[in-house]
Design a protein around this motif. Sequence first.
Motif, PDB file in Angstrom:
ATOM      1  N   VAL A 511       0.884  -1.201  -0.050  1.00 23.50           N
ATOM      2  CA  VAL A 511       0.042  -0.042  -0.063  1.00 23.50           C
ATOM      3  C   VAL A 511       0.784   1.228  -0.242  1.00 23.50           C
ATOM      4  O   VAL A 511       2.062   1.195   0.322  1.00 23.50           O
ATOM      5  CB  VAL A 511      -0.871  -0.036   1.252  1.00 23.50           C
ATOM      6  N   ASP A 513       2.939   4.686   0.974  1.00 24.08           N
ATOM      7  CA  ASP A 513       3.545   5.349   2.069  1.00 24.08           C
ATOM      8  C   ASP A 513       4.330   6.285   1.507  1.00 24.08           C
ATOM      9  O   ASP A 513       5.393   6.395   0.908  1.00 24.08           O
ATOM     10  CB  ASP A 513       4.186   4.220   2.949  1.00 24.08           C
ATOM     11  N   GLU A 519       4.356   0.220   1.920  1.00 20.77           N
ATOM     12  CA  GLU A 519       4.359  -0.540   3.183  1.00 20.77           C
ATOM     13  C   GLU A 519       3.426  -1.719   2.920  1.00 20.77           C
ATOM     14  O   GLU A 519       2.772  -1.793   1.976  1.00 20.77           O
ATOM     15  CB  GLU A 519       3.771   0.282   4.193  1.00 20.77           C
ATOM     16  N   CYS A 521       1.131  -4.790   3.998  1.00 19.02           N
ATOM     17  CA  CYS A 521      -0.353  -4.799   4.356  1.00 19.02           C
ATOM     18  C   CYS A 521      -0.647  -6.320   4.484  1.00 19.02           C
ATOM     19  O   CYS A 521      -0.415  -6.759   3.432  1.00 19.02           O
ATOM     20  CB  CYS A 521      -1.597  -3.768   3.976  1.00 19.02           C
ATOM     21  N   TYR A 552       0.568  -2.964   8.616  1.00 19.20           N
ATOM     22  CA  TYR A 552      -0.889  -2.981   8.779  1.00 19.20           C
ATOM     23  C   TYR A 552      -1.335  -4.326   8.668  1.00 19.20           C
ATOM     24  O   TYR A 552      -1.013  -5.016   7.702  1.00 19.20           O
ATOM     25  CB  TYR A 552      -1.386  -2.233   7.491  1.00 19.20           C
ATOM     26  N   PHE A 576      -8.325  -0.576   0.955  1.00 17.04           N
ATOM     27  CA  PHE A 576      -7.285  -0.125   2.218  1.00 17.04           C
ATOM     28  C   PHE A 576      -7.710   1.306   2.626  1.00 17.04           C
ATOM     29  O   PHE A 576      -7.409   2.239   1.851  1.00 17.04           O
ATOM     30  CB  PHE A 576      -5.983  -0.264   1.859  1.00 17.04           C
ATOM     31  N   ASN A 577      -7.812   1.530   3.967  1.00 11.55           N
ATOM     32  CA  ASN A 577      -7.870   2.999   4.506  1.00 11.55           C
ATOM     33  C   ASN A 577      -6.804   3.001   5.722  1.00 11.55           C
ATOM     34  O   ASN A 577      -6.739   1.972   6.535  1.00 11.55           O
ATOM     35  CB  ASN A 577      -9.073   3.035   5.240  1.00 11.55           C
ATOM     36  N   LYS A 578      -5.744   3.886   5.534  1.00 11.70           N
ATOM     37  CA  LYS A 578      -4.701   3.954   6.352  1.00 11.70           C
ATOM     38  C   LYS A 578      -5.335   4.441   7.568  1.00 11.70           C
ATOM     39  O   LYS A 578      -5.919   5.241   7.974  1.00 11.70           O
ATOM     40  CB  LYS A 578      -3.732   5.113   6.037  1.00 11.70           C
ATOM     41  N   SER A 582      -1.519   5.643  12.875  1.00 16.85           N
ATOM     42  CA  SER A 582      -0.445   5.276  12.084  1.00 16.85           C
ATOM     43  C   SER A 582       0.249   6.582  11.822  1.00 16.85           C
ATOM     44  O   SER A 582       1.610   6.401  11.649  1.00 16.85           O
ATOM     45  CB  SER A 582      -0.722   4.371  10.838  1.00 16.85           C
TER      46      SER A 582
END
Length: 582
Positions: A511, A513, A519, A521, A552, A576-578, A582
Motif C-alpha cells: 500500500v 506510504d 508499506e 499490509c 498494517y 485499504f484505509n490507512k 499510524s
Amino acid sequence: MITYATRNVLPPSYYHYIGKDPLVYRTIGQQFARAADKFGDNDAIVSYHEGKRLTYSEAQKKVDLRYVNRLHVQKYVSRQIDRMAAGLLKLGLNRGDRIAIWAPNTLNWYIALMSAARIGLISVAINHAYQTPEMAYCMKKVGIKAIVASEAFKTQNYYDMLCNIVPEIRNSSDGIIKSSEYSSLRAVIMDSEKDYPGTFKIEDIMSLGSNKDLADLDKKSKFIQPDDPCNIQFTSGTTGRPKAAVMSHFNFVNNAIHIANRTELNEKYHKICVQVPLFHAFGIVISICVALEHGATPVLAAPGFNPEQSLRAIVDEKCTIINGTPTMYIDLIAKQKELNLPITSTEIAVTGGAACSPQLFRNIKSTFGLRSVKTVFGMTELSPVCFHSVKGESEYQVTETVGLLMDHLEAKVVDQQGNLVPFETPGELCVRGYSSMLEYFDDPVKTKETISHDKWLKTGDQFILQEDGYGRIVGRYKDMINRGGENVFPKEIEDFLSTHPDIIENHVFGVPDERMGEEICVHIRTNGKSLTREDIRQFCKGSIAHFKIPRYIEFVDDFPKTTSGKIQKFILRERFNKPASS
C-alpha cells in the motif's frame, strides 16, 4: 580451461526436459474419438448436481433416426456431441467461427465444448460471473457468431443481459439475429426447456441435422488440423481489459496428455472431482481434456464452487482425485472438519491457479488421507501447465517447489535486461515449446510483448530455476512490494504466516506510504481464535527480517475472489484505509 565449477559459479539457468513420451498430432475431436473407442463404457462426464451422466460411447453415438422415435431421441440422445455438432453446421457456423459458452458448470457446457471442437469452431470460454459490459466487450473483441447460454446463475439472468447488449434478439422471429452493432452474431442458443423470443433451445439445434449431416461429420472433421485454434481464453485482468489468448488443439491435447501421466491417471480408472469453473483453463484442460487420455471421468460437483457439494460428490461418486485452487482447499478442509463425511476413496489432490503454502499442502494431505498432493504451475497462455509434480518426490520437492518442468518444454530465467541468471537466482521465467498460445486475438502488439521473436514466452513471474529442473516461484513482478528500496515478495510472508496454527488464510500486498514508498499490509482469516495485531508481530519477530513484518494487519472473514478462485488483491488495495493512529 575455466569452467563454472572451477569458478565456483552456478551455470546459467536454462533447462530442457525432453521427457519419455512423444508429442502427438491430434485434434480434440480425434482425442475424444480415441477415448470412445478405448473406454466406451466409462462415464465421460458426470454432472452430479444435475443428476446426469454420459458414457464415452453415448456421448458420440450416431443414431439412425429411421429406427428411433423423436421422444426417445430427445430423452437419450439430445445432448450428444455429434448431433449438436451437426446442428451447429446446419445453423450456418463454419470452421474458425467463434462460439461463446456462457454458463456455470453443466453437462451441456461439456457437450458444447466438444461439439465445437468436433467441427473446427473456436469455443470462447466466458466467465459466468461477467456482467453486461464485460460480455459486450468479449463479443466485440473476438467477433462471436453464436452463444450457448444458461438461463441464469446466482444473480445473472443471461437472456436479459444478452438482450440488453443486442436488443434485436427479442425481435428475431426466425432465430437468426441481424444487428448492426454486433454484425457477427447470428444466433443465441439457450440451455433451457423454455422458449425465449429470438433464440434456439439446445434441443432445437440437436434436431436440425439429418442422418446425412451426421454421416458427413467425419468427412468435414478431416479438414481440421491440430494446429488450428480451438479455444479463446480471456485472461483474468486485474488492470485494463482482459486479453484474448488463442489456443490450439495441439496445445490442449499434448498439455493434457502429459498432465494426465504426471497425475497418475495412467495407472487405474479415476474419477475427478471438478471444483473449478469450466470456463478456466484449469477446467477445460486439467479437468476435461486430461480425462480423455486414459478414460477418466470428470465429476461436476456443483454449478459453482460449493465445498459441501464437493464433499458429497466425492463420497457418492467415489472420486479418487480432487481438483481445486488453494482457496478452494482451505474452504473444503474447513467444511470437512464441520461435516466429517466418510471420505475413503480419495488418493490424489491437484492444486493450481495460485501459490499454495507448504502448510496447506500438509493440511490437504492429512485431511483427506491422500497418498499424494500434486502442484501444477503455469499460466493461461501456456495451455496452461509448464511445471508439474511427478511421482515419488521428496517432501521438499512437494512443499517447496512448483514441480518439475513439463515434458518437451524449455525454461530459462533472465534479469531485467534479458540476460540469463545463474541457477538458484531470481529472475523472470520464460518458457518455450509446444504449449505456447498462438497469439492474443487481433492484438499483435500485446502478442509481441509476450512472445519474443525467438518464441520465448515471458511469464511475468519472479522465479528460481534449479539445476534439476524444479522451480520455485518467488512472486508476480506486478505484486512485488518496494519498501524503502527493499524488494519484498508477498508469497514469502504468506508462506510464513500460514504456519501459525490459528491462521487458515492470509494475503499480503503493498500500500502507498509517503516515507517508504510502499508499506506491507496483510489481511488474515483465522480459525475462529481471537488474535491481535501484536500477536502477529510477535510471531514474526526473530523469524523473518524486520522490514518484512507487516505494518498494517487486518482480520477478515472472507476475501474477494474471482470465480476461478484467485484472490483479487487489487480489491484489497482499493479498500485499504490507512489507520488514523499510524
